[in-house]
Design a protein around this motif. Sequence first.
Motif: not given
Length: 308
Positions: A79-81, A85, A89, A93
């Motif tokens: 998810c972060q990739r 930020w 995101l 998550l």
Amino acid sequence: MGLLFGSFLNVVIARVPAGESIVHPRSRCPRCAHQLAWYENIPVLSWVALRARCSSCGLPISWRYPLIELLTALLFLACQRRFGWTPELVAALVLVLLLVPLSFIDLEHWILPSELTWPGIAAGVVLSWPMGMGRVRDSIIGAVAGFLVFWGMEWLGEKIFKKEALGAGDKDLLALIGAFLTWKPLLAIIFLSSLQGAVVGVAMLLIHGRAGPAPAPEPAAVTPPATAPGAETPQAGEPGPAQVAEEQAHTREDAEEGEEEEDDWEPGPTNIPFGPWLSLAALEVMLLGPWLRGVLPEPLDLLLTGIR
């Protein structure tokens, strides 16, 4: 963060179907109720250090615990990739934290608890707020459309097959997914989940002869105890052993009939839980959407990723 949340999801998966609190008591061995010390509750590492056995009773610790911890960590990283930020995101998550326990609960218990799906629908709408009013509108439409689509499919299935074709919780899960991902990829999610679930179901039928769980063993018949020589015989008007056993059998039958009236559905040899496949398809569309749009030809990319 993913490992820590994954450890907490193990508690959710174990306790929510049982109607237990996910806060109290502390984490414990499900067999001997030994409360875990902090060093026995470190994600993955404690499982390895304990050699997958409880330090108190010595019985095996399921491989499911480190699997869910690692799975959640990998999904957090993905998810972060995918989103960086950004406000998206946070929503991604939270969606992972809902889909992982719902999938494993459905696999084991064939239920999708409303304690998770209904708050999840509200969370999807609320978390769309930082992305603008247009996203909020699409989120609400997605939740309503997801519920109505599966409600219609459930109604149609009952009319055609004269029995429950879809689980009651599936429409809540699709509404949850629609609230997070909006209405746009819902067609893709239904298509992918149906396709992948059908392929695995057919493979299990060919390999094991059934896609659903093995039937529960028949309960052993209870034989009334014989009166031992010299034992006192029942007085007139008092029920004997055979009569007591018969009354107990009738009581059990009445209880079983009451349970069947509440829920007379049992998974058959061709049934598989659909929740995990909906979750898998939602994660695929959310995390692999840009890549799929780049490699698939039009209009197939729109079918499998949704309209942008």
